[in-house]
Design an enzyme around this catalytic site. Structure first.
Site, PDB file in Angstrom:
ATOM      1  CG  ASP A 164      -1.841   1.132   1.301  1.00  0.00           C
ATOM      2  OD1 ASP A 164      -1.382   2.220   1.708  1.00  0.00           O
ATOM      3  OD2 ASP A 164      -3.025   0.983   0.949  1.00  0.00           O
ATOM      4  N   GLY A 179      -9.141  -5.061  -1.692  1.00  0.00           N
ATOM      5  CA  GLY A 179      -9.859  -6.207  -1.130  1.00  0.00           C
ATOM      6  C   GLY A 179     -11.330  -6.193  -1.490  1.00  0.00           C
ATOM      7  CD1 TRP A 197      -2.805   3.432  -2.052  1.00  0.00           C
ATOM      8  CD2 TRP A 197      -4.682   3.451  -3.267  1.00  0.00           C
ATOM      9  NE1 TRP A 197      -2.987   4.709  -2.540  1.00  0.00           N
ATOM     10  CE2 TRP A 197      -4.121   4.743  -3.292  1.00  0.00           C
ATOM     11  CE3 TRP A 197      -5.878   3.228  -3.958  1.00  0.00           C
ATOM     12  CZ2 TRP A 197      -4.711   5.817  -3.986  1.00  0.00           C
ATOM     13  CZ3 TRP A 197      -6.468   4.286  -4.649  1.00  0.00           C
ATOM     14  CH2 TRP A 197      -5.895   5.550  -4.659  1.00  0.00           C
ATOM     15  CG  ASP A 198      -3.072  -3.150   1.550  1.00  0.00           C
ATOM     16  OD1 ASP A 198      -2.683  -3.627   0.459  1.00  0.00           O
ATOM     17  OD2 ASP A 198      -2.326  -3.015   2.531  1.00  0.00           O
ATOM     18  CG  LEU A 199      -8.542  -1.055   3.983  1.00  0.00           C
ATOM     19  CD1 LEU A 199      -8.750   0.256   4.737  1.00  0.00           C
ATOM     20  CD2 LEU A 199      -9.086  -2.239   4.783  1.00  0.00           C
TER      21      LEU A 199
END
Lengths: 406, 406
Positions: free
Chosen positions: B134, B168, B163-165
């Site tokens: 991220d 996902g 960005w990770d979230l």
């Protein structure tokens, strides 16, 4: 653009980021997404950034690949049209994305009277219906008090509207899941997704809530990565990079590339710790470690480091402005996700489609946003089955408008 | 927890935030999600924050409601088991979420040889397979150079791994869409979703890319809301709030509540502008407007303002730490999304289920993460059809392990 959702018809009545993002994601996987707006544009139609001519780059970015119908939502006939669109017929219709209030003319109660198996994804602010936006929810869950450098007590908001974006993607996910459930059981559903619930659940999922219940709010730690090794470093020549080493392999590789294995080994021996095996110790002892890295990085340019970074798979990223990212072949220029297309503002610039790749399928080019009202007549005819006479009458009465605003 | 995805079986082989979040979202809508990990835990098993006993609050937050099987992935027999799980049989199986590399023992090529209609959502760093997280992607698209106060030139990373979230949630959306496409056409698909493509496309969707191509990178503007009216203000008594007025109605209400209509009207008359009709002008002239608001807010406590804020629907949020958010009835305490449950660390604390509400359905309570390897025998038996003798042999050889690590 891919066609995974081909055949699905979605109607969107929303504004700003979360709702329109949900519709955008559905359109980029091949759904027909019809956005209705007030004649003259909704509350986000002039949202910054603007072109020199006053068109919204934001609006045309978030509404790509959608159809547009313009309706006077202030009048009963216009509201009835919007209701009939939201509850559009067809096995793959009756799917509505909105951020209109729970009560009101687009309530689930009113719409499900027209179509009992309606699926509605409704983005909200607070769960109790009170207004909230990304920034007001973000401050309420504590993020701006953790962002920023420890020597400055001012809170720092995120520029990126992360909760809006996450809510949009989450709504798209929940909506497609509800469609699959409807295929199975025939049931309609309203899915209410408040920004506040998305934010509170996320803070819990990441461990922030449990951590705070243990009596410890996360302190501000600047650009350090919490619980492992990562920070920004300035290289010889002044370029700044973000550098992360979480796994043991990433850590060992980094020491080797920087040729600081001996120095770090001396710190380990002195402290009696093993940094490779315990990423948390790298964080605990960062005051000892960071100067070694700062010195090593200050002695090398990015050009010096790049070959070994690439060969060894070091996890890093440059700090660069968006204009540089636009030229970065791994981000925009040459990325097959982007197509150069003509937008309704009259400007031609790269636009992304679906944010990924499906190797088994051909990728279609990105499609631009419509001009406001561009599909008014087509939608009234094809979705609601109105005759050309009925459509002309709606125009004459000013209930709907085409792309010229009439 | 809701059951929209009831019957769906998903296998997850992933670590850190994006992949596990995808699996979590699927589980919270009722899918059976089976996560496999190395015996002793994957690279995220000890990720901070930790309990005093050393258990990861992060891991048990991101893996709620999943089953766990522990396999020695370093051995050929273990890798084969993981492959067979990823390609699990059944009409609603053969769905795999991973962040393992494109090539290697969990490549789509190897897995689709076992099940040609496999659906695989693969989270990546850079689209070319190079490592990114991220924070390294975030710096590369320019966000840390826009975050923070204009009087401090240092970049400010987001603490929240946005960005990770987003990746996902986006992966969960794309995966459910691919399942619906498979029901229609019988085709398997790999969906590769790099953090870098999610970030680059988002910056384009929001207008940042087009803005930068016009020669203008967004400058750092502190906690001001770009292009409209919004900022943090300190009230009498010291409390800080975030305040936003984007629509004309929000703007007019705010002036009325603060009783500064006359002062703002004088500025409008002097400048010859209409702030209600043009939110951008509020941003352009914020140097004139903000002092009026600062003075008005400094004269009132939150208790003074709350009744009119609530009555008029002012869009605001408090700045508060996570520990205060935990007590906020609109966020955690009393929010029906949360259930007090016992977690594998041995601690009991509130855990969220699905981040929203479906009024037509009963909400089930949140479910905790499994202990590592808690479902090893059950999964080998039920998913792969192994006999108790075969399972015992795998334990004896150390290829798999149960919750005690053996």
């Amino acid at each position: 653009m891919y066609d995974l959702l081909k055949g699905l018809r979605v109607v969107e009545g929303s504004a700003f980021v979360a709702g329109p993002t949900c519709g955008l994601y559905l359109a980029q996987l091949g759904a027909e997404v019809i956005r209705f707006d007030n004649i003259g544009g909704g509350p986000d139609f002039r949202r910054w950034p603007l072109t020199p001519g006053g068109d919204s780059l934001y609006w045309e970015g978030l509404n790509k690949a959608k159809k547009s119908i313009a309706i006077d939502l202030g009048r009963p006939e216009g509201r009835e049209l919007a209701q009939r669109l939201a509850a559009a017929p067809g096995e793959q219709g009756g799917v509505f994305v909105t951020n209109f209030p729970v009560e009101g003319f687009l309530s689930y109660e009113k719409l499900s009277a027209l179509r009992p198996d309606l699926i509605c994804a409704r983005v909200m602010g607070w769960a109790d219906g009170r207004p909230a936006v990304d920034y007001t929810v973000n401050s309420a869950v504590g993020v701006p008090l953790m962002n920023g450098h420890p020597d400055d007590p001012r809170p720092v908001n995120n520029v990126l509207p992360a909760w809006d974006l996450l809510t949009g993607a989450y709504a798209a996910f929940a909506l497609v899941a509800a469609i699959s459930a409807r295929q199975r059981d025939g049931q309609g559903r309203e899915i209410r997704i408040p920004l506040s619930d998305v934010a509170a659940s996320t803070m819990a999922n990441l461990g922030y809530l449990a951590e705070s219940l243990g009596g410890q709010d996360r302190p501000r730690i600047g650009n350090d990565l919490f619980g492992a090794f990562g920070r920004d470093f300035v290289l010889k020549g002044g370029r700044r990079i973000m550098l992360v080493a979480i796994t043991a392999r990433q850590w060992r590789t980094l020491l080797q590339v920087l040729e600081i294995e001996a120095e770090v080994g001396a710190v380990e021996a002195e402290l009696g710790v093993d940094f490779a095996g315990h990423e948390g110790l790298r964080f605990d002892h960062r005051a000892r470690l960071l100067p070694l890295f700062e010195t090593a990085f200050a002695a090398k340019t990015l050009e010096d480091l790049l070959p070994s970074f690439e060969r060894e798979g070091v996890c890093w990223g440059p700090y660069q402005h968006m204009s540089a990212a636009a030229e970065d072949p791994r981000l925009v220029k040459g990325n097959p996700m982007f197509s150069d297309i003509l937008h309704p503002s009259g400007a031609t610039y790269p636009a992304p489609g679906f944010a990924g790749t499906i190797p088994q399928q051909a990728r279609g080019p990105a499609r631009p946003a419509a001009r406001l009202g561009q599909h008014t007549d087509e939608v009234l005819s094809e979705v609601l089955g109105l005759s050309s006479g009925e459509i002309a009458q709606l125009h004459d009465k000013g209930v709907v408008a085409g792309p010229g605003g009439r």
